[in-house]
Write a protein that holds these residues in place. Structure first.
Motif, PDB file in Angstrom:
ATOM      1  N   GLU A 182       0.614  -1.108  -0.089  1.00 47.49           N
ATOM      2  CA  GLU A 182       0.102  -0.152   0.109  1.00 47.49           C
ATOM      3  C   GLU A 182       0.679   1.269   0.111  1.00 47.49           C
ATOM      4  O   GLU A 182       0.514   2.319  -0.558  1.00 47.49           O
ATOM      5  N   GLN A 183       1.947   1.201   0.590  1.00 43.80           N
ATOM      6  CA  GLN A 183       2.959   2.317   0.531  1.00 43.80           C
ATOM      7  C   GLN A 183       3.373   2.624  -0.498  1.00 43.80           C
ATOM      8  O   GLN A 183       4.300   3.591  -0.736  1.00 43.80           O
ATOM      9  N   ASP A 184       3.200   1.778  -1.619  1.00 38.90           N
ATOM     10  CA  ASP A 184       4.029   1.994  -3.020  1.00 38.90           C
ATOM     11  C   ASP A 184       2.996   2.744  -3.839  1.00 38.90           C
ATOM     12  O   ASP A 184       3.097   2.739  -5.192  1.00 38.90           O
ATOM     13  N   TYR A 185       1.982   3.391  -3.405  1.00 35.42           N
ATOM     14  CA  TYR A 185       0.864   3.978  -4.474  1.00 35.42           C
ATOM     15  C   TYR A 185       1.456   4.999  -5.173  1.00 35.42           C
ATOM     16  O   TYR A 185       0.949   5.246  -6.387  1.00 35.42           O
ATOM     17  N   LYS A 186       2.453   5.677  -4.786  1.00 36.56           N
ATOM     18  CA  LYS A 186       3.139   6.507  -5.618  1.00 36.56           C
ATOM     19  C   LYS A 186       3.663   6.251  -6.726  1.00 36.56           C
ATOM     20  O   LYS A 186       3.901   6.894  -7.795  1.00 36.56           O
ATOM     21  N   SER A 187       4.071   4.839  -6.816  1.00 37.39           N
ATOM     22  CA  SER A 187       4.693   4.310  -8.055  1.00 37.39           C
ATOM     23  C   SER A 187       3.783   3.717  -9.054  1.00 37.39           C
ATOM     24  O   SER A 187       3.980   2.987  -9.939  1.00 37.39           O
ATOM     25  N   CYS A 218      -8.598   1.395  -2.387  1.00 33.31           N
ATOM     26  CA  CYS A 218      -8.408   0.729  -3.752  1.00 33.31           C
ATOM     27  C   CYS A 218      -8.966  -0.623  -3.931  1.00 33.31           C
ATOM     28  O   CYS A 218      -8.527  -1.506  -3.442  1.00 33.31           O
ATOM     29  N   GLY A 219     -10.318  -0.683  -4.527  1.00 36.19           N
ATOM     30  CA  GLY A 219     -10.860  -1.781  -4.558  1.00 36.19           C
ATOM     31  C   GLY A 219     -10.565  -2.829  -5.696  1.00 36.19           C
ATOM     32  O   GLY A 219     -10.148  -2.055  -6.844  1.00 36.19           O
ATOM     33  N   GLY A 220     -10.683  -4.029  -5.702  1.00 35.69           N
ATOM     34  CA  GLY A 220     -10.408  -4.976  -6.720  1.00 35.69           C
ATOM     35  C   GLY A 220     -11.697  -5.030  -7.572  1.00 35.69           C
ATOM     36  O   GLY A 220     -12.559  -4.128  -7.422  1.00 35.69           O
ATOM     37  N   PHE A 286      -5.532  -1.207   0.132  1.00 34.63           N
ATOM     38  CA  PHE A 286      -5.925  -2.132  -0.775  1.00 34.63           C
ATOM     39  C   PHE A 286      -7.178  -2.897  -0.253  1.00 34.63           C
ATOM     40  O   PHE A 286      -7.256  -3.730   0.773  1.00 34.63           O
ATOM     41  N   ALA A 287      -8.262  -2.872  -0.825  1.00 37.80           N
ATOM     42  CA  ALA A 287      -9.420  -3.447  -0.553  1.00 37.80           C
ATOM     43  C   ALA A 287      -9.855  -4.646  -1.444  1.00 37.80           C
ATOM     44  O   ALA A 287     -10.583  -4.423  -2.568  1.00 37.80           O
ATOM     45  N   SER A 340      -5.043  -5.417   2.681  1.00 36.43           N
ATOM     46  CA  SER A 340      -4.678  -4.853   3.966  1.00 36.43           C
ATOM     47  C   SER A 340      -4.579  -5.668   5.075  1.00 36.43           C
ATOM     48  O   SER A 340      -5.821  -6.348   5.165  1.00 36.43           O
ATOM     49  N   LYS A 341      -3.697  -5.324   5.855  1.00 35.86           N
ATOM     50  CA  LYS A 341      -3.565  -6.184   7.187  1.00 35.86           C
ATOM     51  C   LYS A 341      -4.585  -5.863   8.030  1.00 35.86           C
ATOM     52  O   LYS A 341      -4.893  -6.456   9.024  1.00 35.86           O
TER      53      LYS A 341
END
Length: 763
Positions: A182-187, A218-220, A286-287, A340-341
């Motif tokens: 989730e912390q990579d969302y800027k990429s 961010c849903g699947g 991430f959902a 997500s955890k």
């Protein structure tokens, strides 16, 4: 639920799920929302007010004063909606006294152009670093770069082998990939059609305000509740048309192996509610569900096994009706991510989250099938049809019903064929016994007589249960043709009867061991093993003494004891539940085609009728002698749909009525034409008779005229001349004949002679 929510676009599918969740235990309205349809004014239960978009100032005031959580779905929100909420919270004059949460529902397609994440290598510390805490050597001051001389052709040729060697070294290195966090969302990178959604995410994430928490969920790919993206796959699998369910296999998506994170729409709503009640530290979540194999091919295969035939194929024609937006999911999305955890936790800290479909589409296909059937009003039609006299016409009626309702016709012979068909997945535990008894079952059912409950018949009843449990029968229904043939069959097929159908364990004979060979003299004895088990056989390889052959032949097989405890438990459970419950494939309608004036003297047919009557199953008797096939079909359709027409992708009632009216009009037209043709034929026949009678009358008239003319002629002719011309010649011949013959009765002889000559005169 302590929060007050504002839902943008409550009349969407996702908005309706929020409504179902938020209005469970509320008597008074506390939440607010907007509609896409601006003409709607109804306020649902649990909601206080529906805000109008054409009154932005009032909407802003109500939102800020009375709501705590604001939910915007980027898939259904317009740019005006995004700009509206951005202007509210970016205003420098706005001061939030209470904590507010803005939840932005996004889509994994904002990652659709993102490459795989390369797993970082373990970096080893350089040799000049001292592990004991010593000082690092002082680096020399950097040398300023000097102007490099221009490379010549010779220099380039010398550098080529060095560059080639570096490339080979890089290729030899194994690149490992890992999942995005989730912390990579800027990429993340999106394809062109989802670039605007990504920009809206970044725009709302840029909001910085005290007491404001912005979270992008961010849903699947959403599924469930009647299906959205996978609706066509579920429909085609439900219909099994085509028989093999298709996945998109192209070079761009690695022949269907692209990863497609998914989420059930109910789980997505629960995740958003949990995030709003207990906001996480990060701003990007991430959902998605915790599917083990997220590949497109695996998802489609799971749908095929749980709903359809179980077979898949890569057929691009299946996707020709997809619009570009839906096709992009299958073509471009390839994201390896984890939920997500906050929703799955870990071994030490398990998550406090109740999943609906944690394992994804493939593992929950049966649950999704129930939702699909409920949402689309699908219902299997299970029929038994009996007929012993109609022959080919009964077959025609059967096929009309089968084609209309898309249900298979099943006979006892067809069940045996299906069990051998490679398109069906036959249970392995029955395969050996089925192959052993196949010839016997085939011969028995050709006679179509009542059979005793033998081991062979137990196998057959289990195969029948297996066939009626297949997806085509379970989803759409079936027609059992002239089967079962007695009440015992009905009971063994449509009720569990685990104990009755329990197979006897095959006897196991004791193995016969060969005689030991005598040891040779002088063979050294083996020393005992000091580490061996003292209770074990000192010579495990030794064989039993020889056994007499006659004794072996007469030896009875040793049967293992029957587990009576399980039988007692099953019987006790059935008694507690009020008797055995019928199977899910229990028929709902019985149709018997027979003449009403013909008495059924067959006892087992009467017993079958009594069996189903006792189970409150409707029986319909149909006399088809005085009706044509369309009328028979219409009567059967009305009976089958007496509890309502299922939405099994059938023709609508209006279409059927139109077709039947057209048939009746055509029938009436044919009757009128037949009557007209018959009348014309009758008229022609009458005319022909009149003509023939007229001709006959003309002939008679002419004959009468000729006779009258002859009579007139005779009357006018003189008598002497008449005698000389017509009588005297023949009379003279008769007299000459009398003189020559000299008969006993000359008068009678002369009379006979004249009588014969009269015929010659007529000719």
């Amino acid at each position: 639920m302590s929060k007050k929510y504002f839902i943008n676009h409550l009349d969407t599918l996702l908005g309706q799920e929020f409504y179902q969740f938020l209005s469970k235990d509320l008597e008074e309205g506390v939440h607010m929302a907007t509609y896409i349809d601006q003409e709607r004014v109804d306020v649902p239960k649990g909601f206080k007010k529906i805000l109008k978009k054409y009154k932005p100032k009032l909407s802003r005031k109500k939102m800020l004063e009375e709501c705590d959580v604001y939910i915007y779905d980027l898939e259904t929100a317009t740019q005006e909606d995004i700009q509206f909420v951005y202007n509210i919270f970016s205003s420098p004059t706005l001061t939030l006294e209470e904590q507010k949460t803005l939840i932005v529902i996004s889509n994994v397609m904002t990652w659709s152009a993102t490459q795989k994440k390369i797993k970082p290598k373990d970096v080893k510390p350089p040799d000049d670093v001292q592990d004991d805490g010593g000082e690092k050597p002082v680096d020399e001051p950097p040398v300023e770069p000097q102007d490099q001389p221009q490379q010549t052709e010779g220099n380039e040729q010398q550098q080529e082998p060095e560059q080639q060697q570096k490339i080979e070294d890089v290729q030899d290195e194994i690149i490992e990939y890992t999942y995005w966090e989730e912390q990579d969302y800027k990429s993340r990178q999106a394809i062109e059609s989802y670039q605007l959604m990504k920009e809206n995410e970044d725009k709302l994430l840029s909001l910085q305000k005290d007491n404001l928490k912005v979270i992008v969920v961010c849903g699947g790919l959403k599924y469930g509740k009647g299906e959205q993206l996978f609706q066509k796959h579920f429909k085609q699998a439900w219909l099994q048309n085509p028989y093999k369910l298709s996945y998109l296999a192209e070079e761009i998506n690695k022949q269907g192996e692209n990863l497609m994170p998914t989420i059930h729409i109910l789980d997505l709503v629960k995740m958003i509610i949990k995030v709003s009640e207990t906001p996480p530290e990060g701003n990007y979540i991430f959902a998605i569900d915790n599917t083990q194999n997220k590949s497109q091919k695996s998802i489609i295969e799971g749908i095929a096994k749980g709903v359809g035939s179980g077979w898949i194929d890569s057929d691009s024609e299946f996707f020709k009706d997809f619009d570009e937006a839906d096709l992009a999911y299958f073509r471009f999305l390839n994201l390896d991510a984890r939920p997500s955890k906050l929703f799955i936790g870990d071994a030490e800290n398990p998550a406090d989250f109740e999943w609906h479909c944690q394992a994804g589409v493939a593992e929950n296909a049966q649950k999704l099938l129930q939702e699909f059937n409920t949402a689309h009003n699908h219902r299997p039609l299970k029929l038994i049809m009996y007929c012993n006299s109609e022959g080919m016409r009964f077959e025609t009626i059967l096929h009309m019903i089968s084609i209309h309702y898309r249900i298979p016709i099943i006979t006892s012979e067809q069940i045996l064929k299906d069990a051998q068909d490679a398109n069906f997945t036959f249970p392995k535990e029955l395969l050996e016994d089925f192959q052993e008894y196949l010839e016997f079952l085939t011969e028995q059912f050709q006679n179509n007589k009542k059979q005793d409950l033998s081991e062979q018949m137990k196998i057959f009843y289990k195969i029948v249960k297996w066939r009626l449990s297949q997806n085509d029968c379970k989803n759409r229904g079936y027609i059992l043709k002239n089967f079962p043939i007695n009440p015992e069959d009905c009971d063994l097929i449509f009720y569990p009867n685990k104990q009755k159908l329990k197979m006897k364990k095959k006897p196991k004979k004791k193995p016969i061991k060969p005689v030991d060979e005598p040891k040779q003299d002088g063979e050294p004895a083996q020393d005992p093993d000091p580490n061996a088990d003292p209770d074990a056989d000192p010579n495990p390889d030794a064989q039993d003494p020889p056994v007499d052959g006659d004794a072996v032949a007469n030896q009875e097989p040793v049967e293992e004891p029957v587990e009576e405890i399980e039988e007692q438990q099953d019987d006790q459970q059935e008694e507690e539940e009020g008797g055995p419950k019928p199977e899910v494939f229990m028929p709902e309608s019985i149709v018997i085609v027979k003449p009403f004036d013909k008495i059924d003297k067959t006892s087992y047919n009467q017993q079958i009728n009594k069996f189903f009557n006792d189970k409150d199953i409707d029986i319909y008797f149909l006399d088809s002698r005085l009706k044509n096939n369309p009328d028979v079909f219409e009567n059967l359709r009305i009976f089958v749909e007496r509890n309502g027409q299922p939405n099994n992708y059938l023709k609508q009632e209006a279409q059927l009525v139109t077709r039947y009216v057209a048939y009746q009009n055509l029938k009436n037209l044919a009757i009128k034409r037949a009557r007209k043709d018959a009348l014309k034929c009758w008229r022609n026949l009458v005319f022909d008779k009149k003509v023939s009678r007229k001709d006959l009358a003309q002939k008679h008239i002419k004959l009468i005229d000729d006779q009258e003319q002859e009579l007139e002629k005779v009357i006018k002719f003189p008598f002497r001349n008449y005698l000389i011309e017509y009588v005297v010649p023949i009379l003279n011949e008769g007299l000459v004949e009398v003189a020559q013959t000299l008969p006993d009765d000359p008068v009678e002889f002369l009379a006979e002679y004249l009588y014969k000559k009269s015929f010659e005169a007529k000719k």
